[in-house]
Design a protein around this motif. Structure first.
Motif, PDB file in Angstrom:
ATOM      1  N   THR A 130      -4.818   9.924  21.210  1.00 12.15           N
ATOM      2  CA  THR A 130      -4.015   9.017  20.678  1.00 12.15           C
ATOM      3  C   THR A 130      -2.772   8.670  21.733  1.00 12.15           C
ATOM      4  OG1 THR A 130      -2.166  10.401  19.533  1.00 12.15           O
ATOM      5  CG2 THR A 130      -4.287   9.660  18.623  1.00 12.15           C
ATOM      6  N   LYS A 134      -4.019  19.726  17.093  1.00 10.14           N
ATOM      7  CA  LYS A 134      -2.740  19.018  17.088  1.00 10.14           C
ATOM      8  C   LYS A 134      -2.643  18.573  18.919  1.00 10.14           C
ATOM      9  CE  LYS A 134      -0.159  21.463  13.619  1.00 10.14           C
ATOM     10  NZ  LYS A 134       0.890  22.206  13.322  1.00 10.14           N
ATOM     11  N   ILE A 135      -3.096  19.372  19.910  1.00 14.24           N
ATOM     12  CA  ILE A 135      -2.960  19.051  21.097  1.00 14.24           C
ATOM     13  C   ILE A 135      -4.175  18.002  21.212  1.00 14.24           C
ATOM     14  CG2 ILE A 135      -3.710  19.715  23.447  1.00 14.24           C
ATOM     15  CD1 ILE A 135      -2.268  22.596  22.797  1.00 14.24           C
ATOM     16  N   ARG A 190      -4.730  13.750  29.305  1.00 10.57           N
ATOM     17  CA  ARG A 190      -4.220  12.351  28.793  1.00 10.57           C
ATOM     18  C   ARG A 190      -4.546  11.211  29.528  1.00 10.57           C
ATOM     19  NH1 ARG A 190      -4.783   9.022  25.402  1.00 10.57           N
ATOM     20  NH2 ARG A 190      -3.486   7.256  25.773  1.00 10.57           N
ATOM     21  N   VAL A 233      -0.004   9.606  21.326  1.00 10.61           N
ATOM     22  CA  VAL A 233       1.202   9.693  20.591  1.00 10.61           C
ATOM     23  C   VAL A 233       2.080  10.694  20.818  1.00 10.61           C
ATOM     24  CG1 VAL A 233       2.367   9.498  18.199  1.00 10.61           C
ATOM     25  CG2 VAL A 233       0.380   7.973  18.781  1.00 10.61           C
ATOM     26  N   GLY A 234       3.358  10.694  21.184  1.00 12.93           N
ATOM     27  CA  GLY A 234       4.156  11.941  21.517  1.00 12.93           C
ATOM     28  C   GLY A 234       4.427  11.856  22.907  1.00 12.93           C
ATOM     29  N   ASP A 235       4.987  13.147  23.253  1.00 11.08           N
ATOM     30  CA  ASP A 235       5.307  13.527  24.627  1.00 11.08           C
ATOM     31  C   ASP A 235       4.708  14.783  25.098  1.00 11.08           C
ATOM     32  OD1 ASP A 235       7.061  13.269  27.095  1.00 11.08           O
ATOM     33  OD2 ASP A 235       7.470  15.375  26.354  1.00 11.08           O
ATOM     34  N   VAL A 236       4.013  14.801  26.300  1.00  8.45           N
ATOM     35  CA  VAL A 236       3.233  16.048  26.588  1.00  8.45           C
ATOM     36  C   VAL A 236       4.124  17.339  26.447  1.00  8.45           C
ATOM     37  CG1 VAL A 236       3.624  15.623  28.783  1.00  8.45           C
ATOM     38  CG2 VAL A 236       1.715  17.004  28.202  1.00  8.45           C
ATOM     39  N   VAL A 283       4.763  18.322  22.763  1.00  3.29           N
ATOM     40  CA  VAL A 283       3.400  18.937  22.403  1.00  3.29           C
ATOM     41  C   VAL A 283       3.044  20.307  22.722  1.00  3.29           C
ATOM     42  CG1 VAL A 283       0.946  18.655  22.329  1.00  3.29           C
ATOM     43  CG2 VAL A 283       2.218  16.455  21.988  1.00  3.29           C
ATOM     44  N   GLU A 343      -5.210  15.738  19.278  1.00  2.00           N
ATOM     45  CA  GLU A 343      -4.867  14.410  18.700  1.00  2.00           C
ATOM     46  C   GLU A 343      -3.718  13.704  19.654  1.00  2.00           C
ATOM     47  OE1 GLU A 343      -3.313  15.683  15.202  1.00  2.00           O
ATOM     48  OE2 GLU A 343      -5.210  15.946  13.924  1.00  2.00           O
ATOM     49  N   TYR A 344      -3.118  14.549  20.291  1.00  2.00           N
ATOM     50  CA  TYR A 344      -2.272  13.884  21.316  1.00  2.00           C
ATOM     51  C   TYR A 344      -3.130  13.367  22.313  1.00  2.00           C
ATOM     52  CZ  TYR A 344       0.385  13.690  25.759  1.00  2.00           C
ATOM     53  OH  TYR A 344       0.924  13.104  26.839  1.00  2.00           O
TER      54      TYR A 344
END
Length: 425
Positions: free
Chosen positions: A112, A105-106, A143, A114-117, A120, A108-109
């Motif tokens: 991409t 999951k980490i 990132r 997508v999301g906020d660190v 996550v 994937e962030y």
């Protein structure tokens, strides 16, 4: 966490210093070997890491340890070293002793954006030793690097078994693929995963041992059912579920079996790193406690074989372990072995005479590193001998452990003092 599950059963080896009259004072030789560190903070100039890069050379996998699971300088230095290895020596993956499922999951962030660190980190690091601002900093840098280098991104993996949980979303990575590509197999797979899905580790281990063994057998059968399917990631995810279920057959009341499960966990961590290197390629920095990355366990026979030993078997000279020591300072740990306990700040004074840290701290540099493989005879005898050394994980207080630095690591980084890691805000 897997370490916390077994921590209360660990029987620390009482460390004793070798008689002083049997060893020559190695400090002068250690000083001649030592390379001073300018800083442990990431983002600083890196000329002081040039010699470390040369020591690492062509290694495909580097194990970078920590003497505690909760000190700022260890975590910050890991980011600093990883950034250097990415920018100068072609490393592409940071592996951590945490759940494979959370690691995906980490990553994937990171791929991409997508999301906020912080979200996550909160979701995937919560409750772990790495739920700290230092790891938010690492993920933020990774990132940003990926955003600026879309053709050569860096990755994050968790190489450990599934603690504290393997959620339903992760099981769906396996069953969803089977539903789409092999629907005739889905009823059998659903049956085999019944009772496992989802898996909350601390609740699960309260089931009777016999029931957990039956469920582990079903998880192995599920893996056999999926092995051979086209998508290697699905097979690996099913393998992770089976690995976790096998580890969680541990019986806390049967201390005689603890070494078997400690060996299993370290073997699994090494296998997951090896799988990633075969599947994705690139060079990997493996972050874990000193006693996982080392060639030789300092807690034998309770912890009989290390991740580092298995990685050496897989990669030969392509694996290089780096150990950390420190003289004094603070860290986060818990005073409760199983079921979590709050992470608390502990402080230790200067290392007592006769310990490895006390000798290393007499070197004139405050912070430094050295290549134990190139030690002259005047330092080799001391580095080969066992010395009482701090090894602090998820439980404190603990006894010192006997560590043979030259037989455990290729490189040692010594820090004069450390401070507690910063809890994520």
């Amino acid at each position: 966490m897997a370490a916390a599950l077994a921590a209360s059963l660990l029987i620390p080896a009482t460390a004793q210093a070798a008689p002083a009259d049997r060893q020559r004072d190695p400090v002068r030789a250690l000083e001649q070997m030592a390379h001073p560190l300018w800083s442990t903070e990431p983002g600083r100039p890196t000329a002081d890491l040039g010699a470390l890069g040369a020591m690492i050379g062509k290694a495909k996998v580097v194990g970078l340890g920590e003497a505690t699971h909760g000190s700022h300088e260890f975590f910050a230095m890991k980011e600093r070293v990883f950034r250097y290895l990415v920018e100068h020596q072609g490393f592409t993956t940071f592996a951590l002793e945490m759940s494979w499922s959370a690691g995906l999951k980490i990553d994937e962030y990171l791929q991409t954006g997508v999301g906020d660190v912080r979200e996550v980190a909160a979701k995937n690091l919560a409750g772990s030793p790495w739920d700290r601002e230092e790891f938010v900093s690492l993920l933020t840098w990774m990132r940003a690097y990926n955003r600026d280098h879309p053709g050569r991104t860096v990755h994050f993996i968790g190489d450990d078994i599934g603690a504290p949980a393997v959620d339903d979303e992760f099981f769906e990575r396996v069953t969803g693929y089977v539903r789409r590509e092999h629907p005739e197999t889905l009823p059998r797979l659903t049956e085999l995963y019944s009772g496992l899905r989802p898996l909350d580790t601390f609740a699960y281990v309260r089931k009777p041992v016999a029931e957990r063994r039956q469920l582990a057998d079903k998880a192995r059968q599920a893996l056999e059912l999926i092995t051979g399917m086209k998508d290697p990631w699905v097979v690996q995810n099913a393998r992770f579920i089976a690995q976790t279920a096998e580890f969680l057959t541990i019986d806390p009341d049967d201390k005689a079996t603890l070494p078997e499960f400690m060996r299993l966990r370290d073997r699994v961590m090494a296998q997951n790193v090896e799988w990633w290197q075969r599947q994705v390629g690139g060079k990997i920095l493996v972050s874990a406690h000193n006693n996982h990355v080392a060639y030789l366990s300092s807690d034998y026979p309770v912890h009989p074989e290390t991740q580092g030993s298995f990685l050496r078997g897989a990669f030969g000279d392509g694996y290089l372990p780096i150990g950390f020591t420190f003289d004094r300072g603070s860290f986060l740990s818990t005073s409760q072995a199983v079921g979590g306990g709050n992470w608390e700040k502990f402080t230790v004074d200067a290392a007592p005479p006769g310990t490895a840290e006390a000798t290393l701290d007499r070197v004139r540099y405050e912070d430094f590193y050295l290549d134990v493989r190139t030690a002259p005879p005047s330092a080799r005898a001391w580095l080969d001998a066992a010395h009482p050394t701090r090894s602090i994980g998820t439980l404190f207080p603990v006894e010192l452990e006997n560590v043979r630095l030259a037989r455990s690591f290729d490189v040692v980084i010594h820090l004069h003092d450390v401070r507690a890691a910063v809890k994520r805000s």
